[in-house]
Write an enzyme that holds these catalytic residues in place. Structure first.
Site, PDB file in Angstrom:
ATOM      1  N   ALA A  88      42.042  39.909  52.200  1.00 13.14           N
ATOM      2  CA  ALA A  88      42.087  41.164  51.447  1.00 13.14           C
ATOM      3  C   ALA A  88      42.766  40.959  50.095  1.00 13.14           C
ATOM      4  O   ALA A  88      42.621  39.913  49.469  1.00 13.14           O
ATOM      5  CB  ALA A  88      42.768  42.243  52.283  1.00 13.14           C
ATOM      6  N   SER A  89      43.532  41.940  49.655  1.00 14.35           N
ATOM      7  CA  SER A  89      44.064  41.929  48.285  1.00 14.35           C
ATOM      8  C   SER A  89      45.165  40.901  48.065  1.00 14.35           C
ATOM      9  O   SER A  89      45.614  40.716  46.926  1.00 14.35           O
ATOM     10  CB  SER A  89      44.583  43.318  47.919  1.00 14.35           C
ATOM     11  OG  SER A  89      43.524  44.248  47.908  1.00 14.35           O
TER      12      SER A  89
END
Length: 640
Positions: free
Chosen positions: A325-326
């Site tokens: 993810a981020s």
């Protein structure tokens, strides 16, 4: 008239004399042959038969070495050898095995699984007068009951042995691993002579990787035996060389604090010292007691571990694959800057979505209304997806995959973690090979925010955080700090051994400008301390400056134009919470990665755990002893 024939005594005397002489000659000849044969054996072949006789009488027996101990960085004993008593059977002296076992079962409890393992060992090939264990870890009352019944149990005896013991059990199992009974397949992979008297071998983790150092060198003793092979006395002995004592970079206190912070959730935390690469904490929860496996785990206990939906046997830290993810956005930003894809002042207008073509599919931002005009700093601080969609599409998969690999993704870069996996760093070739399909621009858009085909382990995230903390300088993640040796004057020193099969360390990440490091790390600092940072609550009132990045990974897909609603999903379909960080920014002492399965938001769940871990290491704060820290953790739990 018949006349009687008179006997010729003279003729009879001559016949008898001839026969006697023939018998005498025959006897002399036979005696001569016997004497000649005796002379041949006793004189001519003396040396040969004397040696053969000695070999039948004197045997060389192996003596097992003592396994090396394992300590944490502060000298706390993590793996030791404890005396244990077991009841054994000597096949050569047992006339009625079934009857003997029946008597034993009346004296001490013996399970069916223990009997099955005994029967298997009993039927295997072994040396003469080698005992076969029936049950381990006898208590003193059990030993006493067997001792007073020895007269009813010919061939049964109680033997003492050193058994591996892990005093901290679950807290360190996924880092240390464990030892178990050696099997035939393992014997074929090691030097058979050196393991002639050894019953245990490392099965997982440090115990497996450093098996040659921990095992030591076998000794031997010459013993005199009788015709049946029973030892009468020891004639000569060469003591075995004990295994090396290992010192790990692991900090038991930090490990236990981290375990309590996870508090029974399915999660993993890896903390690394950026200066040395030493792993300070490696936690995967839930865990299990490694002592169950040392002498053989019961079928019931193993089934409970194997069938648990929480997978306690699974090492999430090394083998757990999660969409990063981020958390990878700092690396993507560096790749965009260094590859010349964008300038340091590049901005993007974020209306809340991104499209590859007018009217095409909308790749949504986590913030429904968008962030407006976004530059690199705000894109990191606020984790703006649209900014990264734009630069990921501009860069393409080749550049993103190249730069991500430089930070350790898609490979095993650790030194001594044999269970670590490379996970998945996708590329055009990977997709063509594994999916038989081409790479699409939309795949690059998904990859830019750590979704899609990209899978990473917590160890890889912590490694990437370490490289970021060092501004590109690589230090190889490892658990071993060195071998503990004692000098002649009693002083203790720790030295790193030379490993023949050590993995090569990746090359340092060099950028065209050092300013790129500063710009990206400034964005990570604003994640924790900026007014609009996604993890500003976790960074509040910190006594040091933290650089971090939150991440929230989807577990199930969301249909177009729908919003994520955790209340409508089962707990195991909730988003994963991720976070990576290092601190202090100017002189990094610790790099941390946290993954909480189905934990929700990275800022609300994973970031507070990382903050507590860093507080414990940098400030010596134990959350269980600090009311304020405990309140912060409870607030994070409520928000989750």
């Amino acid at each position: 008239m018949a006349f009687e024939r008179f006997k010729d005594y003279s003729q009879e005397s001559r016949t008898f004399g001839a026969r006697a002489m023939l018998a005498f000659v025959l006897v002399v000849a036979l005696v001569s042959v016997l004497v000649g044969r005796l002379y041949f054996l006793q004189v001519v072949q003396y040396d040969r038969y004397a040696a053969m006789s000695e070999d039948n009488r004197v045997h060389l027996q192996p003596v097992a070495p003592t396994r090396g101990l394992i300590y944490d960085r502060n000298g706390v004993l993590l793996a030791e050898n404890r005396p244990s008593y077991s009841v054994t059977v000597l096949k050569e002296e047992v006339k009625d095995l079934d009857g003997t076992l029946d008597i034993l079962k009346q004296l001490i409890p013996i399970t069916e699984s223990e009997l099955e393992r005994f029967q298997k060992r009993y039927s295997q090939r072994r040396r003469p007068f080698e005992t076969v264990p029936v049950r381990f870890r006898l208590t003193e009352p059990e030993i006493a009951r067997i001792a007073v019944n020895y007269h009813r149990l010919p061939g049964v005896q109680v033997e003492a042995d050193l058994i591996r013991y892990y005093p901290y059990g679950e807290a360190v199992v996924h880092a240390l691993g464990y030892v178990g009974r050696i099997n035939e397949a393992e014997l074929q992979r090691v030097e058979a002579n050196n393991y002639a008297a050894t019953h245990y071998i490392g099965k997982l983790g440090i115990e497996k990787f450093y098996e040659p150092q921990l095992h030591g060198q076998v000794g031997f003793q010459k013993v005199e035996t009788n015709a049946r092979g029973r030892v009468l006395r020891v004639l000569e002995r060469v003591d075995p060389v004990p295994g090396d004592d290992l010192v790990l970079s692991l900090d038991l206190r930090l490990q236990q604090i981290t375990e309590r912070l996870i508090d029974g959730r399915r999660a993993s935390v890896v903390a690394i010292d950026p200066k040395t690469g030493g792993i300070l904490a490696l936690v995967s929860e839930p865990g299990y007691d490694p002592n169950l496996f040392v002498t053989g785990i019961s079928t019931k206990d193993y089934s409970a571990l194997r069938d648990s939906p929480d997978l306690p046997l699974f090492n999430r830290a090394l083998r757990g694959g999660y969409p990063p993810a981020s958390t990878i956005k700092p690396v993507i930003a560096l790749a965009a800057l260094d590859s010349g894809t964008i300038s340091p002042s590049h901005t993007v207008w974020d209306p809340g979505f991104f499209t590859l073509s007018q009217g095409g599919r909308r790749y949504r931002d986590w913030k429904r209304g968008g962030h407006g005009r976004v530059d690199l700093n705000l894109a990191l601080a606020q984790s703006c997806d649209v900014w990264f969609y734009d630069v990921g599409y501009r860069m393409g998969i080749d550049k993103m995959s190249d730069y991500l690999s430089r930070f350790g993704f898609g490979a095993v870069t650790s030194l001594d973690l044999p269970e670590a996996v490379p996970a998945v760093l996708p590329s055009k070739e990977w997709k063509r090979r594994s999916r038989n399909r081409p790479w699409y621009p939309g795949d690059s858009v998904n990859l830019s925010i750590g979704q899609g085909f990209f899978v990473a382990t917590p160890l890889q995230l912590a490694t990437a955080a370490t490289v970021l903390a060092n501004r590109g300088k690589w230090v190889q993640p490892k658990l071993l700090q060195g071998v503990r040796t004692k000098g002649e004057e009693g002083d203790i020193s720790i030295k790193m051994p030379t490993l023949d099969d050590a993995r090569p360390m990746p090359e340092d990440v060099t950028l065209k400008s050092d300013a790129y490091w500063q710009q990206v790390i400034k964005g990570m600092v604003d994640v924790m301390h900026g007014e609009r940072g996604t993890a500003r609550k976790a960074g509040k009132d910190a006594g040091y400056i933290i650089a971090g990045k939150t991440g929230t990974a989807q577990v199930v897909g969301i249909k177009k134009d729908e919003r994520y609603d955790a209340s409508k999903l089962s707990e195991r379909n909730h988003d994963h919470a991720l976070f990576l960080a290092f601190a202090p920014v100017d002189d990094p002492q610790i790099a941390v990665a946290v993954v909480v399965e189905n934990g929700g938001g990275g800022s609300s769940t994973a970031a507070p755990i990382a903050r507590q871990v860093m507080d414990a290491w940098l400030l010596g704060i134990d959350p269980s002893e600090d009311p304020m820290a405990e309140e912060e953790l409870q607030e994070a739990e409520i928000s989750r």
